[in-house]
Design an enzyme around this catalytic site. Structure first.
Site, PDB file in Angstrom:
ATOM      1  N   THR A   7       0.837  -1.199   0.000  1.00 39.79           N
ATOM      2  CA  THR A   7       0.000   0.000   0.000  1.00 39.79           C
ATOM      3  C   THR A   7       0.870   1.247   0.000  1.00 39.79           C
ATOM      4  O   THR A   7       2.024   1.205   0.439  1.00 39.79           O
ATOM      5  CB  THR A   7      -0.940   0.030   1.231  1.00 39.79           C
ATOM      6  OG1 THR A   7      -1.840   1.131   1.096  1.00 39.79           O
ATOM      7  CG2 THR A   7      -0.167   0.177   2.523  1.00 39.79           C
ATOM      8  N   GLY A  11      -1.924   6.166   6.242  1.00 49.05           N
ATOM      9  CA  GLY A  11      -2.783   5.835   7.369  1.00 49.05           C
ATOM     10  C   GLY A  11      -2.807   4.337   7.640  1.00 49.05           C
ATOM     11  O   GLY A  11      -2.699   3.892   8.785  1.00 49.05           O
ATOM     12  N   ASP A  69      -7.313  -4.864   1.162  1.00 50.03           N
ATOM     13  CA  ASP A  69      -8.341  -4.127   0.438  1.00 50.03           C
ATOM     14  C   ASP A  69      -9.489  -3.962   1.412  1.00 50.03           C
ATOM     15  O   ASP A  69      -9.952  -4.934   2.019  1.00 50.03           O
ATOM     16  CB  ASP A  69      -8.804  -4.832  -0.837  1.00 50.03           C
ATOM     17  CG  ASP A  69      -9.524  -3.849  -1.762  1.00 50.03           C
ATOM     18  OD1 ASP A  69      -9.032  -2.723  -1.937  1.00 50.03           O
ATOM     19  OD2 ASP A  69     -10.590  -4.190  -2.293  1.00 50.03           O
ATOM     20  N   TYR A 154     -13.362   7.194   5.923  1.00 52.09           N
ATOM     21  CA  TYR A 154     -14.736   7.470   6.340  1.00 52.09           C
ATOM     22  C   TYR A 154     -14.909   7.509   7.866  1.00 52.09           C
ATOM     23  O   TYR A 154     -16.033   7.590   8.354  1.00 52.09           O
ATOM     24  CB  TYR A 154     -15.673   6.398   5.757  1.00 52.09           C
ATOM     25  CG  TYR A 154     -15.778   6.422   4.250  1.00 52.09           C
ATOM     26  CD1 TYR A 154     -16.711   7.227   3.601  1.00 52.09           C
ATOM     27  CD2 TYR A 154     -14.935   5.630   3.468  1.00 52.09           C
ATOM     28  CE1 TYR A 154     -16.815   7.245   2.220  1.00 52.09           C
ATOM     29  CE2 TYR A 154     -15.025   5.644   2.081  1.00 52.09           C
ATOM     30  CZ  TYR A 154     -15.967   6.449   1.463  1.00 52.09           C
ATOM     31  OH  TYR A 154     -16.060   6.464   0.092  1.00 52.09           O
ATOM     32  N   ASP A 155     -13.820   7.443   8.615  1.00 50.15           N
ATOM     33  CA  ASP A 155     -13.907   7.381  10.082  1.00 50.15           C
ATOM     34  C   ASP A 155     -14.817   8.452  10.696  1.00 50.15           C
ATOM     35  O   ASP A 155     -15.578   8.153  11.623  1.00 50.15           O
ATOM     36  CB  ASP A 155     -12.509   7.454  10.714  1.00 50.15           C
ATOM     37  CG  ASP A 155     -11.705   6.169  10.526  1.00 50.15           C
ATOM     38  OD1 ASP A 155     -12.252   5.190   9.987  1.00 50.15           O
ATOM     39  OD2 ASP A 155     -10.523   6.150  10.929  1.00 50.15           O
ATOM     40  N   HIS A 180     -11.963  -3.041  11.824  1.00 48.21           N
ATOM     41  CA  HIS A 180     -11.999  -4.137  10.853  1.00 48.21           C
ATOM     42  C   HIS A 180     -10.592  -4.654  10.560  1.00 48.21           C
ATOM     43  O   HIS A 180     -10.374  -5.852  10.443  1.00 48.21           O
ATOM     44  CB  HIS A 180     -12.693  -3.678   9.577  1.00 48.21           C
ATOM     45  CG  HIS A 180     -12.166  -2.395   8.999  1.00 48.21           C
ATOM     46  ND1 HIS A 180     -12.004  -1.242   9.736  1.00 48.21           N
ATOM     47  CD2 HIS A 180     -11.750  -2.073   7.735  1.00 48.21           C
ATOM     48  CE1 HIS A 180     -11.523  -0.282   8.972  1.00 48.21           C
ATOM     49  NE2 HIS A 180     -11.360  -0.764   7.749  1.00 48.21           N
TER      50      HIS A 180
END
Length: 196
Positions: A7, A11, A69, A154-155, A180
């Site tokens: 990645t 973050g 992902d 989206y936190d 998650h």
């Protein structure tokens, strides 16, 4: 033990570093690799995309690679943004525009129908060995506005189930207990002795 995380999302890298530190695993990422390729995510599921990235990078650098992902799945809008979470509002990744689009689409959805979950699928690819896939979920709902300054993605609009807080209102330590990604990594941790 060293592992390459496929990645360029800073973050995500920080979360992996935090979680792997206690396991004595040294983490590097594509941010550390000069001219690292951009693997095209052509899969229709989180698992397909994670596998594509992990296997391509593992074969390229002949190293164990973990690919993530992940995204947000919202029941009221047919599971969107799903695999398109990072670029939901356009080709350029823009967290604020993505959240604004979701909030706009959810404007008239009543509170009891705002259920959602973060999904994280991890693929572990090692040259010459079968790829391992694990998945973690964090249940919650979509808030009516952005709240909180921690985290990314989206936190700020994701209300964690059983709390009155968005993911962005949690400390890093709190998030890494219930996220998650933490749940997927916990499953991976159980298999580490088999993987490396």
């Amino acid at each position: 033990m060293k592992v390459l995380i496929a990645t360029k999302n800073a973050g995500k890298v920080k979360e992996f570093e935090f979680m792997f530190a206690e396991m004595g695993v040294e983490v590097s990422s594509l941010l550390d690799v000069e001219d690292a390729p951009e693997v095209e995510e052509t899969g229709t599921t989180f698992a397909e995309n994670a596998r594509l990235k992990a296997e391509e990078i593992a074969n390229l650098y002949n190293l164990p690679v973990i690919s993530d992902d992940s995204g947000l799945v919202i029941d009221a809008i047919g599971g969107r943004p799903g695999v398109f979470s990072a670029r939901y509002a356009g080709i350029e990744k823009d967290d604020d525009k993505n959240m604004d689009k979701v909030l706009d689409e959810m404007r008239s959805v009543p509170e009891h129908e705002r259920t959602a979950r973060f999904v994280c699928t991890l693929a572990v690819a090692r040259p010459g060995k079968a790829t391992v896939i694990v998945e973690g979920h964090c249940e919650g709902s979509i808030a009516y506005k952005k709240t909180g300054s921690h985290g990314f993605g989206y936190d700020p609009i994701f209300l964690v189930q059983g709390t009155s807080n968005t993911m962005a209102e949690l400390t890093k330590e709190e998030k890494n207990q219930i996220s998650h990604r933490a749940k997927a990594l916990a499953k991976l941790k159980d298999q580490m002795h088999l993987l490396f």
